[in-house]
Design an enzyme around this catalytic site. Sequence first.
Site, PDB file in Angstrom:
ATOM      1  N   GLY A  12      46.525  30.163  40.454  1.00 46.94           N
ATOM      2  CA  GLY A  12      46.904  31.151  39.443  1.00 46.94           C
ATOM      3  C   GLY A  12      47.930  32.170  39.883  1.00 46.94           C
ATOM      4  O   GLY A  12      48.015  33.255  39.295  1.00 46.94           O
ATOM      5  N   ASN A  14      51.231  32.056  39.556  1.00 44.68           N
ATOM      6  CA  ASN A  14      52.208  32.284  38.470  1.00 44.68           C
ATOM      7  C   ASN A  14      51.603  33.167  37.373  1.00 44.68           C
ATOM      8  O   ASN A  14      52.268  34.062  36.852  1.00 44.68           O
ATOM      9  CB  ASN A  14      52.691  30.954  37.891  1.00 44.68           C
ATOM     10  CG  ASN A  14      53.819  30.360  38.714  1.00 44.68           C
ATOM     11  OD1 ASN A  14      54.946  30.843  38.681  1.00 44.68           O
ATOM     12  ND2 ASN A  14      53.512  29.313  39.482  1.00 44.68           N
ATOM     13  N   ARG A  66      41.271  13.168  24.797  1.00 44.07           N
ATOM     14  CA  ARG A  66      42.150  14.310  25.057  1.00 44.07           C
ATOM     15  C   ARG A  66      42.441  15.122  23.805  1.00 44.07           C
ATOM     16  O   ARG A  66      42.577  16.339  23.854  1.00 44.07           O
ATOM     17  CB  ARG A  66      43.466  13.835  25.676  1.00 44.07           C
ATOM     18  CG  ARG A  66      43.267  13.281  27.055  1.00 44.07           C
ATOM     19  CD  ARG A  66      44.532  12.738  27.669  1.00 44.07           C
ATOM     20  NE  ARG A  66      44.293  12.495  29.081  1.00 44.07           N
ATOM     21  CZ  ARG A  66      44.443  13.394  30.040  1.00 44.07           C
ATOM     22  NH1 ARG A  66      44.881  14.589  29.752  1.00 44.07           N
ATOM     23  NH2 ARG A  66      44.170  13.100  31.290  1.00 44.07           N
ATOM     24  N   MET A  91      46.894  21.626  35.155  1.00 38.38           N
ATOM     25  CA  MET A  91      47.116  20.246  35.599  1.00 38.38           C
ATOM     26  C   MET A  91      46.569  19.217  34.619  1.00 38.38           C
ATOM     27  O   MET A  91      45.901  18.273  35.019  1.00 38.38           O
ATOM     28  CB  MET A  91      46.510  20.061  36.995  1.00 38.38           C
ATOM     29  CG  MET A  91      47.203  20.904  38.040  1.00 38.38           C
ATOM     30  SD  MET A  91      48.989  20.687  38.010  1.00 38.38           S
ATOM     31  CE  MET A  91      49.455  21.297  39.602  1.00 38.38           C
ATOM     32  N   ARG A  92      46.845  19.404  33.350  1.00 37.00           N
ATOM     33  CA  ARG A  92      46.462  18.412  32.340  1.00 37.00           C
ATOM     34  C   ARG A  92      47.621  18.265  31.383  1.00 37.00           C
ATOM     35  O   ARG A  92      48.280  19.250  31.037  1.00 37.00           O
ATOM     36  CB  ARG A  92      45.259  18.921  31.549  1.00 37.00           C
ATOM     37  CG  ARG A  92      43.984  18.160  31.816  1.00 37.00           C
ATOM     38  CD  ARG A  92      42.851  18.758  31.050  1.00 37.00           C
ATOM     39  NE  ARG A  92      42.492  17.960  29.877  1.00 37.00           N
ATOM     40  CZ  ARG A  92      41.682  16.920  29.898  1.00 37.00           C
ATOM     41  NH1 ARG A  92      41.146  16.525  31.022  1.00 37.00           N
ATOM     42  NH2 ARG A  92      41.386  16.263  28.796  1.00 37.00           N
ATOM     43  N   ASN A 108      56.032  25.548  30.249  1.00 32.44           N
ATOM     44  CA  ASN A 108      55.430  25.099  31.512  1.00 32.44           C
ATOM     45  C   ASN A 108      56.390  25.409  32.647  1.00 32.44           C
ATOM     46  O   ASN A 108      57.604  25.462  32.441  1.00 32.44           O
ATOM     47  CB  ASN A 108      55.179  23.583  31.450  1.00 32.44           C
ATOM     48  CG  ASN A 108      54.548  23.056  32.724  1.00 32.44           C
ATOM     49  OD1 ASN A 108      53.630  23.673  33.278  1.00 32.44           O
ATOM     50  ND2 ASN A 108      55.034  21.927  33.215  1.00 32.44           N
ATOM     51  N   HIS A 110      57.455  23.913  36.408  1.00 31.36           N
ATOM     52  CA  HIS A 110      57.297  22.720  37.236  1.00 31.36           C
ATOM     53  C   HIS A 110      58.095  22.911  38.529  1.00 31.36           C
ATOM     54  O   HIS A 110      59.251  23.349  38.493  1.00 31.36           O
ATOM     55  CB  HIS A 110      57.806  21.486  36.476  1.00 31.36           C
ATOM     56  CG  HIS A 110      57.612  20.221  37.250  1.00 31.36           C
ATOM     57  ND1 HIS A 110      56.368  19.648  37.423  1.00 31.36           N
ATOM     58  CD2 HIS A 110      58.490  19.456  37.942  1.00 31.36           C
ATOM     59  CE1 HIS A 110      56.496  18.564  38.173  1.00 31.36           C
ATOM     60  NE2 HIS A 110      57.768  18.419  38.497  1.00 31.36           N
ATOM     61  N   GLU A 175      59.752  30.311  41.430  1.00 38.84           N
ATOM     62  CA  GLU A 175      58.929  30.108  40.223  1.00 38.84           C
ATOM     63  C   GLU A 175      58.508  31.452  39.634  1.00 38.84           C
ATOM     64  O   GLU A 175      58.582  31.671  38.426  1.00 38.84           O
ATOM     65  CB  GLU A 175      57.657  29.310  40.559  1.00 38.84           C
ATOM     66  CG  GLU A 175      57.896  27.872  40.920  1.00 38.84           C
ATOM     67  CD  GLU A 175      56.568  27.119  41.103  1.00 38.84           C
ATOM     68  OE1 GLU A 175      55.627  27.343  40.324  1.00 38.84           O
ATOM     69  OE2 GLU A 175      56.485  26.292  42.029  1.00 38.84           O
TER      70      GLU A 175
HETATM   71  C1  GAR Z   1      52.952  25.736  40.907  1.00 38.13           C
HETATM   72  O1  GAR Z   1      53.778  25.364  41.976  1.00 38.13           O
HETATM   73  C2  GAR Z   1      53.374  25.041  39.630  1.00 38.13           C
HETATM   74  O2  GAR Z   1      54.763  24.910  39.497  1.00 38.13           O
HETATM   75  C3  GAR Z   1      52.717  23.705  39.795  1.00 38.13           C
HETATM   76  O3  GAR Z   1      51.450  23.993  40.324  1.00 38.13           O
HETATM   77  C4  GAR Z   1      51.530  25.198  41.102  1.00 38.13           C
HETATM   78  C5  GAR Z   1      50.494  26.141  40.591  1.00 38.13           C
HETATM   79  O4  GAR Z   1      50.434  27.293  41.378  1.00 38.13           O
HETATM   80  N1  GAR Z   1      52.634  23.001  38.558  1.00 38.13           N
HETATM   81  C6  GAR Z   1      52.803  21.685  38.449  1.00 38.13           C
HETATM   82  O5  GAR Z   1      52.979  20.950  39.395  1.00 38.13           O
HETATM   83  C7  GAR Z   1      52.725  21.147  37.028  1.00 38.13           C
HETATM   84  N2  GAR Z   1      53.242  19.815  36.971  1.00 38.13           N
HETATM   85  P1  GAR Z   1      49.757  28.607  40.830  1.00 38.13           P
HETATM   86  O6  GAR Z   1      48.376  28.179  40.304  1.00 38.13           O
HETATM   87  O7  GAR Z   1      49.630  29.477  42.040  1.00 38.13           O
HETATM   88  O8  GAR Z   1      50.621  29.190  39.752  1.00 38.13           O
END
Ligand code: GAR
Length: 202
Positions: A12, A14, A66, A91-92, A108, A110, A175
Amino acid sequence: MIKTAVFISGRGSNFTVLHENMKNGVIKGAEVCAVFSNNPAAAGLEYAEKEGLPVIVIPSGGRKDREAYDAEILEAIAPYKPDLICLAGYMRVVTSVLVSAFKNRIMNIHPALLPAFPGLNAQKQALEYGVRFSGCTVHFVDTGVDSGPVILQAVVPVLPSDTEEALSARILKEEHRLYSEAVGLFAAGSLKVNGRRVEISE
Ligand code: GAR
């Protein structure tokens, strides 16, 4: 003030940065109205609770249908009246149930320069492929995997000495900055989707 529902599955970071930047005015005109997780053990939920944010958890383990799962999410977040959904390490893959209810209103982040390296372990994919640059992408969400219209991207170098952890950390820093910028643009009404292209106005 637009209301944002943030979806998380894990750490979490981000989400935390988005919320902090909404509080300190780096992101103007937006607030977090609810935090959703498919994972009861998501570390980011602790921060949400500490901040007194409404938390919704619907465990996704074993949920094969889903669409039905997303319909439940839709119902659970409705009372908070979100204008925007931010997927932040969620992650879904979301289905048309959410995408059509929030058309061009789900973002989103990425950790790669899409359309390169979609899906899981994007930083590892980039290292193994041998690219010299990677980065991150904020995009609107469609029903594909990391395939919706690109809003913003940031580039970082891939160094010969990089491990997956080192590259991930370099990308994560970008990010945090990029997601805040994208949400600020959305809140200001500066984003318009025209086919695959996102037009950004001042
Ligand atoms: C981040 O690096 C995000 O970009 C990635 O998961 C991480 C979550 O970190 N997302 C993906 O790979 C989606 N395909 P966080 O929970 O610390 O924000």
